[in-house]
Write a protein that holds these residues in place. Structure first.
Motif, PDB file in Angstrom:
ATOM      1  N   PRO A  53      26.487  73.742  53.975  1.00 42.45           N
ATOM      2  CA  PRO A  53      27.362  74.115  52.870  1.00 42.45           C
ATOM      3  C   PRO A  53      26.940  73.443  51.558  1.00 42.45           C
ATOM      4  O   PRO A  53      26.892  72.233  51.463  1.00 42.45           O
ATOM      5  N   ALA A  54      26.587  74.284  50.597  1.00 36.10           N
ATOM      6  CA  ALA A  54      26.234  73.763  49.288  1.00 36.10           C
ATOM      7  C   ALA A  54      27.524  73.462  48.551  1.00 36.10           C
ATOM      8  O   ALA A  54      28.426  74.270  48.515  1.00 36.10           O
ATOM      9  N   SER A  55      27.619  72.302  47.993  1.00 25.57           N
ATOM     10  CA  SER A  55      28.851  71.959  47.312  1.00 25.57           C
ATOM     11  C   SER A  55      28.812  72.495  45.894  1.00 25.57           C
ATOM     12  O   SER A  55      27.761  72.611  45.278  1.00 25.57           O
ATOM     13  N   GLU A  56      29.977  72.804  45.370  1.00 30.14           N
ATOM     14  CA  GLU A  56      30.070  73.330  44.012  1.00 30.14           C
ATOM     15  C   GLU A  56      30.072  72.168  43.033  1.00 30.14           C
ATOM     16  O   GLU A  56      30.961  71.337  43.038  1.00 30.14           O
ATOM     17  N   GLU A  57      29.044  72.102  42.210  1.00 30.13           N
ATOM     18  CA  GLU A  57      28.963  71.040  41.222  1.00 30.13           C
ATOM     19  C   GLU A  57      29.528  71.552  39.917  1.00 30.13           C
ATOM     20  O   GLU A  57      29.908  72.709  39.804  1.00 30.13           O
ATOM     21  N   ILE A  58      29.535  70.699  38.912  1.00 32.91           N
ATOM     22  CA  ILE A  58      30.050  71.096  37.617  1.00 32.91           C
ATOM     23  C   ILE A  58      29.283  72.313  37.126  1.00 32.91           C
ATOM     24  O   ILE A  58      29.833  73.236  36.565  1.00 32.91           O
ATOM     25  N   TYR A  59      27.987  72.309  37.298  1.00 28.88           N
ATOM     26  CA  TYR A  59      27.176  73.327  36.659  1.00 28.88           C
ATOM     27  C   TYR A  59      26.795  74.499  37.539  1.00 28.88           C
ATOM     28  O   TYR A  59      26.797  75.626  37.114  1.00 28.88           O
ATOM     29  N   ALA A  60      26.366  74.241  38.739  1.00 26.49           N
ATOM     30  CA  ALA A  60      25.871  75.343  39.546  1.00 26.49           C
ATOM     31  C   ALA A  60      26.042  74.979  41.006  1.00 26.49           C
ATOM     32  O   ALA A  60      26.231  73.826  41.348  1.00 26.49           O
ATOM     33  N   SER A  61      25.987  75.996  41.840  1.00 28.43           N
ATOM     34  CA  SER A  61      26.005  75.769  43.258  1.00 28.43           C
ATOM     35  C   SER A  61      24.813  74.889  43.586  1.00 28.43           C
ATOM     36  O   SER A  61      23.681  75.191  43.236  1.00 28.43           O
ATOM     37  N   HIS A  62      25.061  73.787  44.268  1.00 25.43           N
ATOM     38  CA  HIS A  62      24.073  72.738  44.171  1.00 25.43           C
ATOM     39  C   HIS A  62      24.417  71.658  45.183  1.00 25.43           C
ATOM     40  O   HIS A  62      25.572  71.339  45.372  1.00 25.43           O
ATOM     41  N   LYS A  63      23.390  71.140  45.832  1.00 20.00           N
ATOM     42  CA  LYS A  63      23.649  70.053  46.768  1.00 20.00           C
ATOM     43  C   LYS A  63      23.631  68.722  46.041  1.00 20.00           C
ATOM     44  O   LYS A  63      22.802  68.507  45.178  1.00 20.00           O
ATOM     45  N   LYS A  64      24.532  67.826  46.409  1.00 27.53           N
ATOM     46  CA  LYS A  64      24.538  66.524  45.750  1.00 27.53           C
ATOM     47  C   LYS A  64      23.207  65.824  46.016  1.00 27.53           C
ATOM     48  O   LYS A  64      22.703  65.824  47.135  1.00 27.53           O
ATOM     49  N   VAL A  65      22.642  65.252  44.974  1.00 27.30           N
ATOM     50  CA  VAL A  65      21.381  64.531  45.119  1.00 27.30           C
ATOM     51  C   VAL A  65      21.709  63.068  45.404  1.00 27.30           C
ATOM     52  O   VAL A  65      22.455  62.444  44.662  1.00 27.30           O
ATOM     53  N   TYR A  66      21.205  62.577  46.511  1.00 24.96           N
ATOM     54  CA  TYR A  66      21.361  61.152  46.820  1.00 24.96           C
ATOM     55  C   TYR A  66      20.002  60.491  46.636  1.00 24.96           C
ATOM     56  O   TYR A  66      19.209  60.459  47.578  1.00 24.96           O
ATOM     57  N   PRO A  67      19.691  60.013  45.452  1.00 25.80           N
ATOM     58  CA  PRO A  67      18.360  59.439  45.282  1.00 25.80           C
ATOM     59  C   PRO A  67      18.217  58.165  46.115  1.00 25.80           C
ATOM     60  O   PRO A  67      19.079  57.292  46.092  1.00 25.80           O
ATOM     61  N   ARG A  68      17.153  58.101  46.913  1.00 20.10           N
ATOM     62  CA  ARG A  68      16.882  56.939  47.734  1.00 20.10           C
ATOM     63  C   ARG A  68      16.375  55.818  46.840  1.00 20.10           C
ATOM     64  O   ARG A  68      15.691  56.054  45.852  1.00 20.10           O
ATOM     65  N   GLU A  69      16.738  54.593  47.207  1.00 20.34           N
ATOM     66  CA  GLU A  69      16.294  53.458  46.414  1.00 20.34           C
ATOM     67  C   GLU A  69      14.775  53.326  46.527  1.00 20.34           C
ATOM     68  O   GLU A  69      14.198  53.560  47.579  1.00 20.34           O
ATOM     69  N   VAL A  70      14.144  52.961  45.422  1.00 23.19           N
ATOM     70  CA  VAL A  70      12.693  52.898  45.433  1.00 23.19           C
ATOM     71  C   VAL A  70      12.227  51.590  44.795  1.00 23.19           C
ATOM     72  O   VAL A  70      12.884  51.048  43.906  1.00 23.19           O
ATOM     73  N   HIS A  71      11.128  51.059  45.322  1.00 25.84           N
ATOM     74  CA  HIS A  71      10.543  49.848  44.753  1.00 25.84           C
ATOM     75  C   HIS A  71       9.116  50.130  44.365  1.00 25.84           C
ATOM     76  O   HIS A  71       8.437  50.916  45.001  1.00 25.84           O
ATOM     77  N   GLY A  72       8.652  49.457  43.338  1.00 22.82           N
ATOM     78  CA  GLY A  72       7.270  49.674  42.926  1.00 22.82           C
ATOM     79  C   GLY A  72       7.129  49.396  41.451  1.00 22.82           C
ATOM     80  O   GLY A  72       8.112  49.077  40.763  1.00 22.82           O
TER      81      GLY A  72
END
Lengths: 479, 96
Positions: A19-38
């Motif tokens: 199920p794609a969740s309804e965001e403010i702007y468009a049908s869209h999956k929530k982005v969970y950015p993974r923590e990154v090091h570098g």
């Protein structure tokens, strides 16, 4: 986030599998950015610390007895460290904006979306909000798992804590913002005593709400849908612009493999298809699909891919900063017509601005003719016009000024200036209104409307003068 | 992203979600009203305006804020009209 917009949720056909969740702007999956090091993640953290440090810190600096940076709207004076600007100086501000825009174009043509990846307020505040989210909600996987689960008291407590911290941080951000327009120390003491002005309160909440919404909820959607720069930045790109790209020749065919096998023998490229580059992406794209306008150039995928390449014992740079020309084995050109033109333009504009500000006359004179009467005759038979002189002393010390008047048209030789006192004293940064009258023998008037010139000169600096033309009305006696 | 490749005649234009249209009206008008407010109050001092209109005692801060929202009302009205007229004529007849 899916349950937050019930009004719009029925507009899109839900995907039964995922199920794609309804965001403010468009049908869209929530982005969970993974923590990154570098290295690039560290650069961004440096950017966040420096820029937010400046934003929250500079408001508290003092300079010569006033707040160092204060856009004092109520007093219509703008302090930038040692300089004081007035609404009349708007020109310099416009000039500065042109320089800022050109700098942005220049950097874009050289190095792509550096602004987006490291310096844009949207990125910087989103980084902080993501950091808060990770501290409270845990890693990417923990967040995804929790969001899939049903609401429990623990989940509610964790979510409520996150939003509370976000809101407090946003309100402090709004408070600092208003602190650039109303002296922040006065604002603090007013806030402590709960007697903030209605408009100050309103703008603190307005800006705080915008911060909370943009950095907490909308995030990458601001970049994708709302940002004008994101829409036209590609116009500044050419084949020598630094972009983040996946080396398709080296990476493909992608596929998982055991660590110790020789990929070439197995018919594989260097991409192990771990999808970490997708997981870390704040806008949720796959860089391996090529350059996309959603890519804000944050280089998170470079950092994470380099880590994987290290683990696999392959050389780094499967995803890297490169140019289209380099990628195709052609030489890269930093010096090219586009960059030469930008460099020259920027140099000329910047030097011009510095020169213009250094040559600025710290004095302004405005002349307002009395609108209630055209002219009047004095008992001595002279014709008199009345004016109000507005004198602004933009210097940082009190100045004494002399006023003179002369005729701009031929014939007006014997103008007489009547003032309450011969010398006008104006304190620093103040505006003085001075009523004066000008008299002349009517036989000297050739026309019903002549032009006169008021000249203001500083007593301590004879070179510092300001002149204004004005109309002088009177009867025409001769001919 | 939503797939908008439905090619039936009535549906050729991609359907834009209502919330997106609302933001498409409010956001650009917010930007331009900010610029307009800056320019307007560079030229006109709120204190002169309050004197002229007889609203003495209204603070400059209040005039700036009210001015900003008046501009926003105007610019968002313009944006809303553009958005409204953008719909192709053949779709206007009846309700789809």
């Amino acid at each position: 986030m899916s349950s937050n917009h019930p009004a719009t949720a029925d507009k899109t056909a839900p995907d039964p599998v995922d199920p794609a969740s309804e965001e403010i702007y468009a049908s869209h999956k929530k982005v969970y950015p993974r923590e990154v090091h570098g290295i690039f993640a560290n650069l961004r953290v440096l950017g966040v610390v420096v820029l937010l440090g400046l934003y929250y810190g500079v408001a508290w600096l003092s300079w010569d007895g006033h707040q160092a940076v204060l856009l004092d709207l109520p007093a219509r004076k703008f302090y930038i460290f040692g300089l004081t600007f007035w609404p009349q100086d708007f020109f310099y501000f416009a000039w500065l904006l042109v320089i800022a825009a050109l700098t942005l174009f220049y950097v874009t043509s050289l190095a792509g979306r550096l602004w987006c990846g490291y310096a844009c307020p949207q990125t910087v505040w989103t980084e902080i909000f993501l950091w808060i989210e990770r501290k409270i909600e845990g890693s990417r996987n923990q967040q995804i798992k929790r969001d899939k689960g049903s609401m429990t008291p623990t989940k509610f407590r964790i979510k409520a804590t996150k939003h509370l911290v976000w809101i407090l941080f946003s309100l402090y951000t709004g408070f600092t913002f208003v602190g650039y327009f109303t002296p922040i120390r006065e604002l603090t003491s007013a806030a402590m005593h709960f007697n903030l002005g209605p408009w100050e309160t309103f703008w603190i909440f307005f800006y705080g709400f915008a911060t909370y919404g943009n950095a907490g909820w909308m995030r990458e959607q601001v970049c994708i849908y709302m940002c004008p720069y994101a829409r036209f930045q590609s116009a500044m790109f050419d084949r020598d612009t630094l972009v983040i790209a996946y080396d398709e020749q080296r990476g493909e065919p992608r596929g998982s493999r055991k660590k110790n096998i020789d990929p070439r023998k197995a018919g594989l490229g260097d991409c192990v298809d771990c999808t970490l580059c997708v997981q870390v992406c704040p806008t949720g794209i796959d860089i391996r699909d090529g350059l996309q306008y959603q890519c804000i150039g944050c280089a998170a995928c470079i950092d994470v891919c380099d880590e994987v390449m290290d683990k696999m014992g392959y050389s780094k740079g499967l995803i890297r900063y490169t140019t289209e020309n380099t990628m195709q084995g052609k030489p890269a050109h930093i010096i090219r017509p586009r960059t030469i033109i930008y460099t020259l333009l920027l140099l000329a504009l910047s030097l011009g601005l510095v020169y213009a500000i250094s040559q600025r006359t710290p004095l302004q004179l405005d002349v307002l003719r009395d609108r209630n009467s055209l002219y009047r005759e004095t008992p001595q038979g002279l014709v008199e016009n009345v004016y109000t002189l507005k004198i602004i002393n933009m210097a940082d010390h009190t100045r004494r000024f002399h006023v003179t008047v002369s005729g701009a048209d031929a014939g007006l030789n014997d103008l007489r200036l009547v003032m309450s006192k011969p010398v006008v004293e104006v304190p620093p940064g103040k505006v003085i209104s001075l009523p004066v009258s000008v008299q002349i023998d009517p036989v000297e008037l050739r026309r019903a409307s002549s032009e006169v010139v008021f000249t203001l000169s500083a007593e301590d600096d004879p070179d510092l003068t300001s002149s204004r033309h004005a109309r002088f009305l009177g009867p025409v006696l001769s001919r | 992203m939503k797939d908008n490749t439905d090619q039936t005649p009535q549906n050729r234009a991609p359907e834009i979600p209502v919330i997106q249209r609302i933001i498409a009206v409010l956001w650009p008008s917010f930007l331009t009203s900010g610029v307009a407010t800056g320019l307007f109050f560079t030229v006109f001092d709120p204190q002169d305006l309050t004197m002229l209109t007889g609203h003495l005692g209204v603070s400059r801060m209040a005039v700036y804020s009210i001015g900003f929202f008046m501009f926003w009302l105007l610019t968002s009205g313009t944006c809303a009209l553009t958005c409204y007229f953008q719909r192709p004529c053949e779709q206007v007849k009846g309700r789809r």
